[in-house]
Design a protein around this motif. Sequence first.
Motif, PDB file in Angstrom:
ATOM      1  N   ARG A 150       8.286   7.670  -4.471  1.00 34.20           N
ATOM      2  CA  ARG A 150       7.452   6.627  -5.275  1.00 34.20           C
ATOM      3  C   ARG A 150       6.056   6.870  -5.559  1.00 34.20           C
ATOM      4  O   ARG A 150       6.093   6.191  -6.325  1.00 34.20           O
ATOM      5  CB  ARG A 150       7.586   5.086  -3.894  1.00 34.20           C
ATOM      6  CG  ARG A 150       7.256   4.327  -4.882  1.00 34.20           C
ATOM      7  CD  ARG A 150       7.200   2.369  -3.573  1.00 34.20           C
ATOM      8  NE  ARG A 150       6.088   2.453  -2.912  1.00 34.20           N
ATOM      9  CZ  ARG A 150       6.343   2.865  -2.006  1.00 34.20           C
ATOM     10  NH1 ARG A 150       7.623   2.432  -1.768  1.00 34.20           N
ATOM     11  NH2 ARG A 150       5.468   2.538  -0.747  1.00 34.20           N
ATOM     12  N   HIS A 151       5.392   7.859  -4.581  1.00 37.93           N
ATOM     13  CA  HIS A 151       3.994   8.089  -4.939  1.00 37.93           C
ATOM     14  C   HIS A 151       4.423   8.693  -5.980  1.00 37.93           C
ATOM     15  O   HIS A 151       3.107   9.101  -6.921  1.00 37.93           O
ATOM     16  CB  HIS A 151       3.284   8.558  -3.713  1.00 37.93           C
ATOM     17  CG  HIS A 151       2.388   9.459  -3.296  1.00 37.93           C
ATOM     18  ND1 HIS A 151       1.009   8.503  -3.972  1.00 37.93           N
ATOM     19  CD2 HIS A 151       1.715  10.975  -3.356  1.00 37.93           C
ATOM     20  CE1 HIS A 151       0.238   9.859  -3.867  1.00 37.93           C
ATOM     21  NE2 HIS A 151       0.847  11.090  -3.987  1.00 37.93           N
ATOM     22  N   LYS A 152       5.207   9.877  -5.692  1.00 42.26           N
ATOM     23  CA  LYS A 152       5.316  10.794  -7.150  1.00 42.26           C
ATOM     24  C   LYS A 152       5.227  10.606  -8.471  1.00 42.26           C
ATOM     25  O   LYS A 152       4.801  10.824  -9.407  1.00 42.26           O
ATOM     26  CB  LYS A 152       6.867  12.226  -6.650  1.00 42.26           C
ATOM     27  CG  LYS A 152       6.736  13.356  -7.346  1.00 42.26           C
ATOM     28  CD  LYS A 152       7.714  14.719  -7.459  1.00 42.26           C
ATOM     29  CE  LYS A 152       7.460  15.830  -8.222  1.00 42.26           C
ATOM     30  NZ  LYS A 152       7.939  16.734  -7.824  1.00 42.26           N
ATOM     31  N   GLU A 204       5.341   7.563  -9.453  1.00 43.17           N
ATOM     32  CA  GLU A 204       4.205   6.273  -9.746  1.00 43.17           C
ATOM     33  C   GLU A 204       2.903   6.934  -9.624  1.00 43.17           C
ATOM     34  O   GLU A 204       2.144   6.498 -10.537  1.00 43.17           O
ATOM     35  CB  GLU A 204       4.888   4.938  -8.952  1.00 43.17           C
ATOM     36  CG  GLU A 204       5.851   4.169  -9.478  1.00 43.17           C
ATOM     37  CD  GLU A 204       6.334   2.805  -8.742  1.00 43.17           C
ATOM     38  OE1 GLU A 204       5.505   2.542  -7.756  1.00 43.17           O
ATOM     39  OE2 GLU A 204       7.382   2.567  -8.080  1.00 43.17           O
ATOM     40  N   HIS A 205       2.349   7.525  -8.574  1.00 41.04           N
ATOM     41  CA  HIS A 205       0.994   7.832  -8.677  1.00 41.04           C
ATOM     42  C   HIS A 205       0.602   8.952  -8.879  1.00 41.04           C
ATOM     43  O   HIS A 205      -0.687   9.380  -9.780  1.00 41.04           O
ATOM     44  CB  HIS A 205       0.402   7.461  -7.238  1.00 41.04           C
ATOM     45  CG  HIS A 205       0.987   6.043  -6.194  1.00 41.04           C
ATOM     46  ND1 HIS A 205       1.170   5.859  -5.085  1.00 41.04           N
ATOM     47  CD2 HIS A 205       0.832   4.666  -7.308  1.00 41.04           C
ATOM     48  CE1 HIS A 205       1.263   5.014  -5.333  1.00 41.04           C
ATOM     49  NE2 HIS A 205       1.095   4.074  -5.914  1.00 41.04           N
ATOM     50  N   LEU A 206       1.200  10.064  -8.485  1.00 40.34           N
ATOM     51  CA  LEU A 206       0.911  11.040  -9.089  1.00 40.34           C
ATOM     52  C   LEU A 206       0.421  11.969 -10.015  1.00 40.34           C
ATOM     53  O   LEU A 206      -0.756  12.554 -10.026  1.00 40.34           O
ATOM     54  CB  LEU A 206       2.171  12.229  -8.419  1.00 40.34           C
ATOM     55  CG  LEU A 206       1.580  13.837  -8.441  1.00 40.34           C
ATOM     56  CD1 LEU A 206       0.690  14.510  -7.830  1.00 40.34           C
ATOM     57  CD2 LEU A 206       2.669  14.701  -8.546  1.00 40.34           C
ATOM     58  N   ARG A 257       1.080  -1.388  -0.010  1.00 40.00           N
ATOM     59  CA  ARG A 257      -0.190  -0.294  -0.058  1.00 40.00           C
ATOM     60  C   ARG A 257       0.929   1.193   0.212  1.00 40.00           C
ATOM     61  O   ARG A 257       1.673   1.406   0.529  1.00 40.00           O
ATOM     62  CB  ARG A 257      -1.062  -0.007   1.028  1.00 40.00           C
ATOM     63  CG  ARG A 257      -1.482  -1.110   1.510  1.00 40.00           C
ATOM     64  CD  ARG A 257      -3.365  -1.438   0.268  1.00 40.00           C
ATOM     65  NE  ARG A 257      -3.448   0.264   0.973  1.00 40.00           N
ATOM     66  CZ  ARG A 257      -4.965   0.296   0.366  1.00 40.00           C
ATOM     67  NH1 ARG A 257      -5.457  -0.821  -0.497  1.00 40.00           N
ATOM     68  NH2 ARG A 257      -5.304   1.390   0.511  1.00 40.00           N
ATOM     69  N   CYS A 258       0.706   2.137  -0.667  1.00 38.15           N
ATOM     70  CA  CYS A 258       1.215   3.600  -0.621  1.00 38.15           C
ATOM     71  C   CYS A 258       0.750   4.262   0.411  1.00 38.15           C
ATOM     72  O   CYS A 258      -0.116   4.841   0.825  1.00 38.15           O
ATOM     73  CB  CYS A 258       0.733   4.466  -2.121  1.00 38.15           C
ATOM     74  SG  CYS A 258       1.332   5.797  -1.897  1.00 38.15           S
ATOM     75  N   THR A 259       1.686   4.828   1.230  1.00 35.89           N
ATOM     76  CA  THR A 259       1.244   5.450   2.954  1.00 35.89           C
ATOM     77  C   THR A 259       0.811   7.039   1.933  1.00 35.89           C
ATOM     78  O   THR A 259       0.322   7.319   2.756  1.00 35.89           O
ATOM     79  CB  THR A 259       1.979   5.585   3.745  1.00 35.89           C
ATOM     80  OG1 THR A 259       3.422   5.841   2.860  1.00 35.89           O
ATOM     81  CG2 THR A 259       2.795   3.773   4.168  1.00 35.89           C
ATOM     82  N   ALA A 260       1.122   7.835   0.973  1.00 31.76           N
ATOM     83  CA  ALA A 260       1.018   8.825   0.290  1.00 31.76           C
ATOM     84  C   ALA A 260      -0.567   8.711  -0.517  1.00 31.76           C
ATOM     85  O   ALA A 260      -1.423   9.438   0.402  1.00 31.76           O
ATOM     86  CB  ALA A 260       1.959   9.738  -0.123  1.00 31.76           C
ATOM     87  N   CYS A 261      -0.974   7.587  -0.812  1.00 31.47           N
ATOM     88  CA  CYS A 261      -2.081   7.613  -1.128  1.00 31.47           C
ATOM     89  C   CYS A 261      -2.802   7.549  -0.015  1.00 31.47           C
ATOM     90  O   CYS A 261      -4.345   7.578   0.236  1.00 31.47           O
ATOM     91  CB  CYS A 261      -2.093   6.774  -2.457  1.00 31.47           C
ATOM     92  SG  CYS A 261      -1.447   7.100  -4.218  1.00 31.47           S
ATOM     93  N   ASP A 262      -3.039   6.377   0.676  1.00 31.84           N
ATOM     94  CA  ASP A 262      -3.785   6.302   2.037  1.00 31.84           C
ATOM     95  C   ASP A 262      -3.437   7.618   3.156  1.00 31.84           C
ATOM     96  O   ASP A 262      -4.522   7.490   3.708  1.00 31.84           O
ATOM     97  CB  ASP A 262      -3.021   5.455   3.012  1.00 31.84           C
ATOM     98  CG  ASP A 262      -3.848   3.594   1.555  1.00 31.84           C
ATOM     99  OD1 ASP A 262      -4.406   3.894   1.062  1.00 31.84           O
ATOM    100  OD2 ASP A 262      -3.074   2.959   2.365  1.00 31.84           O
TER     101      ASP A 262
HETATM  102 ZN   LIG Z   1       0.359   7.023  -3.620  1.00 30.52          ZN
END
Ligand SMILES: [Zn+2]
Length: 160
Positions: free
Chosen positions: A42-44, A46-48, A4-9
């Motif tokens: 990783r959030h920036k 892969e998810h941003l 799980r991504c802690t930034a997404c959550d």
């Molecule tokens: Zn994320």
Amino acid sequence: MPRRCTACDHPERHSIDETLVTGAPYRSVAKRFGLSESAVYRHKTEHLPAHLLKAREAEEVAQADDLLEQVRHLQSRALEILERAEKSGDLRTALAAISQARANLELLGKLAGKLDERPVVNLNVSPQWLELRAVIVGALEPHPAAHTAVLRALESVGNE
Ligand SMILES: [Zn+2]
């Protein structure tokens, strides 16, 4: 199971995204939101990008909605002017208002089509247009000359 991504959550995900967009260093973002630097990195990467894309799509839909609202407003103004022109017997203005109302209906049809991904409505069978036609023709009934002229104008519109 992927990690799980802690930034997404994170409950403040929007603020995290906004801060990252401004180019803030990972370390300060991590510190501010209580995340690890590697999670922020990783959030920036892969998810941003996906979040930004989604936000942009939502914004475009909101803008189209806003445009639709403005055209609806123009339409009610055109109908008001039509009513006033009819009351004062100003046939020229009445015809201009009808022509404007028709243009608005076309635009509304196109916008509705864009929003719903439906094909553009045919004005001659659109319930809105038939209703408007009935209102216009009905309003001019006490004025035979205007009534005839408007009916003729409406017929030529229908024949286009
Ligand atoms: Zn994320």
